[in-house]
Write a protein that holds these residues in place. Structure first.
Motif, PDB file in Angstrom:
ATOM      1  N   TYR A  73       0.850  -1.187   0.000  1.00 48.49           N
ATOM      2  CA  TYR A  73       0.000   0.000   0.000  1.00 48.49           C
ATOM      3  C   TYR A  73       0.885   1.237   0.000  1.00 48.49           C
ATOM      4  O   TYR A  73       1.789   1.359   0.813  1.00 48.49           O
ATOM      5  CB  TYR A  73      -0.913  -0.014   1.230  1.00 48.49           C
ATOM      6  N   SER A  76      -3.417   7.046  -0.551  1.00 52.07           N
ATOM      7  CA  SER A  76      -4.774   7.233  -1.064  1.00 52.07           C
ATOM      8  C   SER A  76      -4.951   8.671  -1.508  1.00 52.07           C
ATOM      9  O   SER A  76      -4.362   9.579  -0.929  1.00 52.07           O
ATOM     10  CB  SER A  76      -5.805   6.919   0.031  1.00 52.07           C
ATOM     11  N   HIS A  81      -7.090   4.154  -3.999  1.00 50.07           N
ATOM     12  CA  HIS A  81      -6.022   3.709  -3.101  1.00 50.07           C
ATOM     13  C   HIS A  81      -4.959   3.022  -3.963  1.00 50.07           C
ATOM     14  O   HIS A  81      -5.255   2.085  -4.690  1.00 50.07           O
ATOM     15  CB  HIS A  81      -6.586   2.770  -2.043  1.00 50.07           C
ATOM     16  N   ASP A  96     -12.799   1.682  -2.985  1.00 49.04           N
ATOM     17  CA  ASP A  96     -13.288   1.386  -1.630  1.00 49.04           C
ATOM     18  C   ASP A  96     -14.035   0.050  -1.606  1.00 49.04           C
ATOM     19  O   ASP A  96     -13.962  -0.683  -0.626  1.00 49.04           O
ATOM     20  CB  ASP A  96     -14.244   2.486  -1.147  1.00 49.04           C
ATOM     21  N   LEU A  99     -11.581  -2.888  -1.388  1.00 48.81           N
ATOM     22  CA  LEU A  99     -10.886  -2.919  -0.099  1.00 48.81           C
ATOM     23  C   LEU A  99     -11.821  -3.242   1.061  1.00 48.81           C
ATOM     24  O   LEU A  99     -11.443  -3.945   1.987  1.00 48.81           O
ATOM     25  CB  LEU A  99     -10.176  -1.586   0.159  1.00 48.81           C
ATOM     26  N   LEU A 103      -9.643  -1.043   4.730  1.00 52.61           N
ATOM     27  CA  LEU A 103      -9.215   0.351   4.822  1.00 52.61           C
ATOM     28  C   LEU A 103      -8.887   0.765   6.256  1.00 52.61           C
ATOM     29  O   LEU A 103      -8.010   1.586   6.483  1.00 52.61           O
ATOM     30  CB  LEU A 103     -10.317   1.280   4.292  1.00 52.61           C
ATOM     31  N   SER A 104      -9.591   0.204   7.225  1.00 54.90           N
ATOM     32  CA  SER A 104      -9.396   0.569   8.631  1.00 54.90           C
ATOM     33  C   SER A 104      -8.055   0.101   9.188  1.00 54.90           C
ATOM     34  O   SER A 104      -7.679   0.489  10.287  1.00 54.90           O
ATOM     35  CB  SER A 104     -10.512  -0.027   9.491  1.00 54.90           C
ATOM     36  N   LEU A 106      -5.107  -0.181   7.057  1.00 59.48           N
ATOM     37  CA  LEU A 106      -4.019   0.095   6.121  1.00 59.48           C
ATOM     38  C   LEU A 106      -3.224   1.347   6.480  1.00 59.48           C
ATOM     39  O   LEU A 106      -3.794   2.416   6.657  1.00 59.48           O
ATOM     40  CB  LEU A 106      -4.571   0.264   4.703  1.00 59.48           C
ATOM     41  N   THR A 157      -5.801   5.232  11.885  1.00 64.33           N
ATOM     42  CA  THR A 157      -6.540   5.015  10.637  1.00 64.33           C
ATOM     43  C   THR A 157      -8.005   5.428  10.773  1.00 64.33           C
ATOM     44  O   THR A 157      -8.755   5.356   9.811  1.00 64.33           O
ATOM     45  CB  THR A 157      -6.489   3.532  10.228  1.00 64.33           C
TER      46      THR A 157
END
Length: 186
Positions: A73, A76, A81, A96, A99, A103-104, A106, A157
């Protein structure tokens, strides 16, 4: 590739009703003198919806053939992303929807496994645990121990997890990505 329903395992990705689904759980049912069945919980990879489906033991199921790549990663922005393939250094942008909850967890430089079906990314697999920093929580209570309850803590995050009372703002903690729970201090 066609497989018999009794060979289904959690984590498999199958084609069901023309769409990709991840198998979340499998229960084999053999009621008395009836034929055996396989009860599965499935998650639609496109919509994210969960459903339960009961296959007969002799049903054949299409197992999706996926290409998996280790991806790092990067960052974003408004277009999505951005990830880099660790072997070819090729960069791709994921939405989104692909993912989802990942996302929470990364942070830049996190290495994940991305599954591709017919050249399109369909899902992201995180490491089992990640280290994140607490950015906001109540001050610790004097004399608090690990057994003394929990309080909410906001991580870098944006994820909010329950942590023991002794955890302070600025503490790095280990979070289980499968359950979203606090594991330990890092």
């Amino acid at each position: 590739m066609q497989i018999v329903a009794t060979e289904l395992r959690p984590g498999y990705i199958i084609v069901h009703n023309g769409q990709l689904h991840r198998v979340l759980s499998v229960v084999h049912i053999t009621p008395g003198n009836w034929r055996g069945m396989v009860q599965c919980k499935l998650r639609n990879l496109k919509s994210g919806n969960q459903l339960e489906h009961r296959f007969r033991s002799e049903d054949r199921v299409e197992k999706a053939t996926l290409d998996t790549h280790e991806m790092q990663y990067l960052y974003s922005d408004n277009s999505g992303h951005h990830f880099m393939n660790m072997e070819t250094y090729e960069q791709i942008t994921l939405s989104d929807e692909v993912l989802g909850d990942a996302l929470s967890y990364l942070l830049p430089d996190t290495v994940v496994t991305v599954d591709f079906y017919e050249g399109n990314p369909v899902s992201v697999e995180l490491p089992n645990t990640v280290v994140l920093t607490v950015v906001e929580t109540e001050p610790p209570l004097k004399g608090a121990t690990a057994a003394g309850g929990s309080k909410p803590a906001k991580l870098e995050t944006g994820l909010v997890v329950q942590v023991p009372m002794f955890v302070e703002t600025g503490t790095k903690i280990v979070v289980d990505t499968r359950t979203g729970e606090y594991v330990s201090r890092a």
